[in-house]
Design a protein around this motif. Structure first.
Motif, PDB file in Angstrom:
ATOM      1  N   SER A 626       0.813  -1.225   0.000  1.00 56.87           N
ATOM      2  CA  SER A 626       0.000   0.000   0.000  1.00 56.87           C
ATOM      3  C   SER A 626       0.843   1.271   0.000  1.00 56.87           C
ATOM      4  O   SER A 626       0.391   2.323  -0.453  1.00 56.87           O
ATOM      5  N   LYS A 627       2.074   1.194   0.498  1.00 53.74           N
ATOM      6  CA  LYS A 627       2.931   2.383   0.540  1.00 53.74           C
ATOM      7  C   LYS A 627       3.862   2.476  -0.669  1.00 53.74           C
ATOM      8  O   LYS A 627       4.627   3.438  -0.790  1.00 53.74           O
ATOM      9  N   LYS A 628       3.811   1.495  -1.563  1.00 55.35           N
ATOM     10  CA  LYS A 628       4.616   1.538  -2.775  1.00 55.35           C
ATOM     11  C   LYS A 628       3.962   2.470  -3.802  1.00 55.35           C
ATOM     12  O   LYS A 628       2.755   2.710  -3.779  1.00 55.35           O
ATOM     13  N   THR A 629       4.777   2.956  -4.732  1.00 56.78           N
ATOM     14  CA  THR A 629       4.283   3.868  -5.769  1.00 56.78           C
ATOM     15  C   THR A 629       3.879   3.083  -7.006  1.00 56.78           C
ATOM     16  O   THR A 629       4.658   2.251  -7.502  1.00 56.78           O
ATOM     17  N   ILE A 630       2.663   3.324  -7.491  1.00 53.91           N
ATOM     18  CA  ILE A 630       2.191   2.706  -8.740  1.00 53.91           C
ATOM     19  C   ILE A 630       1.709   3.824  -9.666  1.00 53.91           C
ATOM     20  O   ILE A 630       0.753   4.529  -9.345  1.00 53.91           O
ATOM     21  N   LEU A 631       2.391   3.988 -10.792  1.00 55.78           N
ATOM     22  CA  LEU A 631       2.069   5.075 -11.721  1.00 55.78           C
ATOM     23  C   LEU A 631       1.341   4.599 -12.971  1.00 55.78           C
ATOM     24  O   LEU A 631       0.760   5.410 -13.688  1.00 55.78           O
ATOM     25  N   GLY A 632       1.387   3.303 -13.248  1.00 58.44           N
ATOM     26  CA  GLY A 632       0.759   2.799 -14.462  1.00 58.44           C
ATOM     27  C   GLY A 632       0.564   1.302 -14.397  1.00 58.44           C
ATOM     28  O   GLY A 632       0.685   0.683 -13.338  1.00 58.44           O
ATOM     29  N   ASN A 633       0.292   0.690 -15.558  1.00 60.62           N
ATOM     30  CA  ASN A 633      -0.044  -0.734 -15.613  1.00 60.62           C
ATOM     31  C   ASN A 633       0.999  -1.549 -16.380  1.00 60.62           C
ATOM     32  O   ASN A 633       0.684  -2.533 -17.021  1.00 60.62           O
ATOM     33  N   ARG A 634       2.274  -1.138 -16.279  1.00 67.32           N
ATOM     34  CA  ARG A 634       3.340  -1.794 -17.034  1.00 67.32           C
ATOM     35  C   ARG A 634       4.080  -2.796 -16.149  1.00 67.32           C
ATOM     36  O   ARG A 634       4.755  -2.422 -15.198  1.00 67.32           O
ATOM     37  N   LEU A 635       3.937  -4.074 -16.479  1.00 63.16           N
ATOM     38  CA  LEU A 635       4.519  -5.158 -15.692  1.00 63.16           C
ATOM     39  C   LEU A 635       5.775  -5.705 -16.348  1.00 63.16           C
ATOM     40  O   LEU A 635       5.905  -5.706 -17.576  1.00 63.16           O
ATOM     41  N   VAL A 636       6.673  -6.217 -15.509  1.00 67.74           N
ATOM     42  CA  VAL A 636       7.804  -7.021 -15.973  1.00 67.74           C
ATOM     43  C   VAL A 636       7.741  -8.355 -15.245  1.00 67.74           C
ATOM     44  O   VAL A 636       7.520  -8.412 -14.032  1.00 67.74           O
ATOM     45  N   ALA A 637       7.920  -9.440 -15.995  1.00 64.94           N
ATOM     46  CA  ALA A 637       7.902 -10.778 -15.419  1.00 64.94           C
ATOM     47  C   ALA A 637       9.243 -11.449 -15.682  1.00 64.94           C
ATOM     48  O   ALA A 637       9.780 -11.384 -16.799  1.00 64.94           O
ATOM     49  N   LEU A 798      -1.917  -9.371  -8.851  1.00 65.53           N
ATOM     50  CA  LEU A 798      -1.193  -8.096  -8.911  1.00 65.53           C
ATOM     51  C   LEU A 798      -1.836  -7.163  -9.925  1.00 65.53           C
ATOM     52  O   LEU A 798      -1.941  -5.954  -9.686  1.00 65.53           O
ATOM     53  N   SER A 799      -2.297  -7.706 -11.044  1.00 65.02           N
ATOM     54  CA  SER A 799      -2.946  -6.878 -12.073  1.00 65.02           C
ATOM     55  C   SER A 799      -4.238  -6.261 -11.538  1.00 65.02           C
ATOM     56  O   SER A 799      -4.513  -5.072 -11.749  1.00 65.02           O
ATOM     57  N   LEU A 800      -5.038  -7.074 -10.843  1.00 64.07           N
ATOM     58  CA  LEU A 800      -6.267  -6.552 -10.236  1.00 64.07           C
ATOM     59  C   LEU A 800      -5.946  -5.467  -9.209  1.00 64.07           C
ATOM     60  O   LEU A 800      -6.630  -4.436  -9.141  1.00 64.07           O
ATOM     61  N   TYR A 801      -4.906  -5.726  -8.435  1.00 65.47           N
ATOM     62  CA  TYR A 801      -4.504  -4.764  -7.408  1.00 65.47           C
ATOM     63  C   TYR A 801      -4.069  -3.445  -8.049  1.00 65.47           C
ATOM     64  O   TYR A 801      -4.485  -2.361  -7.620  1.00 65.47           O
ATOM     65  N   ILE A 802      -3.233  -3.534  -9.077  1.00 67.42           N
ATOM     66  CA  ILE A 802      -2.754  -2.317  -9.754  1.00 67.42           C
ATOM     67  C   ILE A 802      -3.912  -1.571 -10.400  1.00 67.42           C
ATOM     68  O   ILE A 802      -4.013  -0.343 -10.292  1.00 67.42           O
ATOM     69  N   GLN A 803      -4.804  -2.316 -11.069  1.00 69.26           N
ATOM     70  CA  GLN A 803      -5.967  -1.676 -11.695  1.00 69.26           C
ATOM     71  C   GLN A 803      -6.799  -0.943 -10.641  1.00 69.26           C
ATOM     72  O   GLN A 803      -7.269   0.176 -10.861  1.00 69.26           O
ATOM     73  N   GLY A 804      -6.987  -1.584  -9.489  1.00 74.60           N
ATOM     74  CA  GLY A 804      -7.738  -0.947  -8.414  1.00 74.60           C
ATOM     75  C   GLY A 804      -7.047   0.280  -7.863  1.00 74.60           C
ATOM     76  O   GLY A 804      -7.685   1.304  -7.586  1.00 74.60           O
TER      77      GLY A 804
END
Length: 822
Positions: A626-637, A798-804
């Motif tokens: 929750s304290k991390k920064t998320i600016l977009g929906n670009r993932l690396v695997a 993780l994708s659902l979380y980022i989208q949310g």
């Protein structure tokens, strides 16, 4: 509150839509005086004309038994005319021959009117014989001639309507717009593909493609239009599909939605001054003629406003979660009954014995906790009013006990553990009696006590140092001294919370609250409490149902929590297929209960889980990221196994999220190439995303590549599989096996914990192996690195979380922008 809504409430109208509420109210009152709870179709057209929406087609009503003049029959414009049967009980007219288009000539019109008066009752009777479960209440139990005669008696006449040919008859060029009052969420607006096949479209198309729905209280015309733009209907109406042209403007759609929303909010159970409540208002379809929105069919049902339950004093939840004194009744001195187990757990969690009182006659103490003979004895105590009173007696004893607790004002909060208070038909009368008593106490000074339950497991409050779960320690061992997260888990089902927490021990919320039957305190109350709590950053809720209008209150509180910077995880049980009529067979009910709930909660900013396992995974992600920064929906695997790389690439898109595989910056590619060359892996690895780094990659390779990717400005999150079975990895909890010791200074465990703790980019690990690797998973989890056992589940969660998170950020920036402009 949205400034747009504030202006509407104050009488200002930023869109220039003038709604004549006085005339509409008089129309509803006149129908009500006639004993009707619905409007005839021509009255619906009149309502629309008073709503500021598009002008409906010209029409006139031909009462049954009347003989209109030739001039009257030919008065409407056009070469054709539409005839519609008018009856309070025939909703879907087309299926029974209740709609006919004829030449606008005297003889064809008269002939069609006569035929309809006889043929429609026969057709509708035959339809009811085939579908007896869908028969209106007035026709239940009737058959054959009696049924036909009853239908015929209810026919009021024929409505003659101006025929307005649509610009196009292609698929998707009809629109349904409707209002529906829901018990839980108040008034809902829905819109989408219209026409006679609307129900089929809603069932067959992907979620959100055919029909969308939203709360009128939490939207205006503009915001609902943004939701509607995602539908096939919008693409068809505006010429965005091949071979079609635009037939309506965006401004027309926004004005239409705004008009419906304002009517929905005015004639709503949630409006204290509402003269009536619109239960259902539907236009299906609107068609389009030379850029005019033309309503071709309409229905409206309404009712009188019902009494709303009193508000609970939510601030007393603080006494519930952080009590300084606890009383309990129902503790056995000789055996481990529920009450005794609850006492054991309260003390085991660290609550002081001297602040605990057991209410039991003829016993001085149990397990070092003193006993009082009854509630009356509290008046001799220094602290005459308890913060929390726990009821662990049989359900039959509860009503009298509630009487005494209220009469003596013995406690701020009361926890009703027993079942048998509303779950079965036989116990509902007892539950209603208790609810009535609690509601009466709301008029007392301070609003009376608040009740949690009934039929609940109670609370585990780490900050409050107590645990009321009635599960013995032997059945559910607890590591009571572990650190906890700044999170609250609120569940309507105690068993759901019990099983999730046992199966997923990495969930470590500060509070776990079992709501039970919501006899008094509701899910909405809990959300209102936690939205401003300094103790939590994350609120997770499992819901099976809401009390009257509490779904709306819940969503309002969710939005306020999100605006305050908190994260909300939500799961709703009891789903229905999208498009299934929830309360009636009308197309206005296309927005089924689950669809409405999901739409409202997601719109408020919650992250909505689709499965039980996803709920617990999202809670863990939220607790740790929750304290991390998320600016977009670009993932690396990243993975050393080819199948995982492919699986992760296949998992980045669904109906609920659309993620992208990030590209690498030039400097990132250069750094990766150096690492691979140093490790002699450059001949085996291609720099693509997902990045398959080969099974020969060791701990340092995994760690350094993760560090590099997390530092790329074009990467929003990293998923790294740790390949635990690889002979190159230190992943075993065994110092005796050289080269595999996960406690080694340079093991992936230690390196990944350090990277995750110092990096602002979310990092999620995958450990795909058997129980041998549980110690590795546990060590990472204890140090706030979220771990999954399967790569596709990691990507999906993780994708659902980022989208949310991005949705919540959008809500915050939108509300902030409005406030700045104002």
């Amino acid at each position: 509150m949205n400034p747009f809504k504030q202006m509407c409430i104050k009488g200002k109208n930023p869109m220039g839509i003038a709604i004549d509420f006085d005339s509409i109210t008089k129309m509803l009152a006149a129908a009500n005086e006639e004993g009707r709870e619905s409007l005839f179709e021509y009255e619906v057209y009149l309502l629309l004309s008073k709503s500021g929406a598009e002008t409906p087609p010209k029409c006139h009503f031909i009462p049954r038994g009347s003989r209109p003049s030739n001039e009257a029959l030919n008065a409407l414009p056009g070469k054709k005319t539409v005839l519609k049967i008018i009856s309070p009980n025939i909703i879907h007219k087309t299926e029974v021959g209740g709609v006919r288009i004829v030449k606008k000539e005297t003889h064809p019109i008269r002939s069609a009117i006569r035929r309809m008066h006889y043929e429609v009752p026969e057709n509708y009777a035959a339809w009811i014989e085939r579908h007896p479960g869908s028969a209106p209440l007035a026709y239940k139990g009737l058959s054959k001639q009696a049924l036909t005669a009853a239908i015929s008696r209810d026919i009021k006449g024929i409505l003659q309507v101006q025929f307005m040919p649509p610009d196009s008859s292609a698929f998707g060029n009809e629109l349904i717009v409707g209002l529906r009052h829901t018990r839980e969420f108040g008034t809902i607006i829905s819109a989408g593909l219209g026409g006679t096949d609307t129900e089929l479209y809603a069932k067959r198309f992907r979620k959100g493609q055919a029909i969308v729905a939203a709360s009128t209280a939490m939207n205006d015309g503009h915001s609902f239009f943004q939701l509607f733009k995602q539908t096939i209907s919008y693409r068809k109406l505006t010429g965005l599909t091949r071979g079609q042209r635009r037939i309506v403007t965006d401004e027309q759609l926004i004005e239409c939605f705004e008009s419906f929303i304002r009517m929905g909010n005015f004639y709503s159970q949630a409006n204290p001054k509402a003269p009536f409540v619109i239960k259902e208002l539907e236009i299906n379809p609107f068609t389009f003629c030379d850029y005019l929105m033309v309503p071709l069919d309409g229905m409206c049902r309404f009712c009188s406003k019902k009494k709303v339950a009193s508000k609970r004093p939510v601030k007393k939840i603080d006494n519930l979660l952080h009590p300084e004194s606890i009383g309990i009744i129902g503790v056995s001195s000789t055996r481990k009954n529920f009450g005794r187990i609850i006492l054991d757990n309260i003390l085991a969690e660290g609550f002081k014995k001297e602040n605990t009182i057991i209410f039991k006659e003829k016993v001085k103490e149990i397990k070092g906790v003193r006993c009082l003979p009854g509630l009356e004895a509290l008046k001799n105590e220094d602290n005459k009013k308890l913060d929390l009173f726990i009821v662990a007696v049989r359900a039959a004893k509860v009503p009298d006990l509630v009487d005494d607790l209220i009469r003596l004002d013995a406690a701020h909060t009361i926890m009703l553990i027993p079942g048998g208070l509303g779950e079965t038909r036989d116990s509902r009368a007892r539950a209603r009696n208790i609810i009535r008593k609690i509601d009466q106490a709301r008029g007392a000074n301070g609003g009376g006590p608040v009740f949690l339950g009934a039929n609940c497991m109670g609370v585990i409050s780490k900050p409050g140092s107590y645990d009321t779960w009635f599960i013995p320690e032997a059945k559910l061992p607890k590591e009571r001294n572990l650190s906890f997260q700044r999170a609250a888990l609120v569940s309507q089902s105690g068993a759901f919370m019990l099983h999730r927490s046992h199966q997923c021990p990495q969930m470590r919320p500060a509070y776990m609250i079992s709501m039970g039957n919501q006899t008094d305190l509701t899910l909405g109350d809990m959300m209102h409490y936690f939205k401003s709590s300094d103790e939590v950053d994350v609120i997770a809720v499992y819901a099976e149902g809401f009390n009257d209008l509490d779904g709306l209150e819940f969503c309002k509180a969710v939005k306020e929590a999100v605006l305050a910077g908190k994260e909300v995880i939500f799961y709703k049980a009891g789903r229905t297929l999208e498009g299934k009529a929830a309360t009636s067979s009308h197309t206005a009910s296309l927005a089924g209960d689950y669809m409405v709930c999901e739409s409202c909660v997601r719109k408020a900013g919650a992250i909505v889980a689709r499965t039980f396992s996803e709920f617990q995974e999202l809670l863990v992600l939220s607790e740790t990221l929750s304290k991390k920064t998320i600016l977009g929906n670009r993932l690396v695997a990243v993975s050393g196994a080819g199948f995982e790389a492919v699986g992760m690439a296949d998992s980045i898109q669904s109906d609920d999220f659309q993620m992208e595989l990030a590209g690498f910056e030039k400097t990132t590619r250069e750094k990766l190439a150096l690492v691979l060359k140093k490790k002699k892996l450059d001949a085996f690895v291609t720099l693509t995303n997902p990045l398959d780094i080969n099974p020969a990659a060791d701990d340092d390779t995994h760690a350094e590549i993760t560090r590099i990717l997390a530092g790329d400005k074009g990467v929003d999150a990293v998923v790294v599989s740790l390949d635990p079975l690889s002979p190159a990895m230190k992943t075993l909890d065994d110092k005796k096996i050289p080269g595999f010791d996960m406690h080694h200074e340079k093991s992936i465990k230690n390196q990944l914990i350090e990277i995750a703790s110092t990096c602002d980019t979310p990092i999620v690990a995958v450990v795909d192996g058997g129980r041998l690797y549980d110690p590795l998973r546990d060590a990472l989890t204890r140090n706030n690195v979220p771990v999954f056992t399967v790569c596709d589940k990691a990507i999906a969660a993780l994708s659902l979380y980022i989208q949310g998170r991005l949705n919540a950020d959008g809500i915050r920036s939108h509300e902030g922008g409005i406030i700045q402009k104002v």
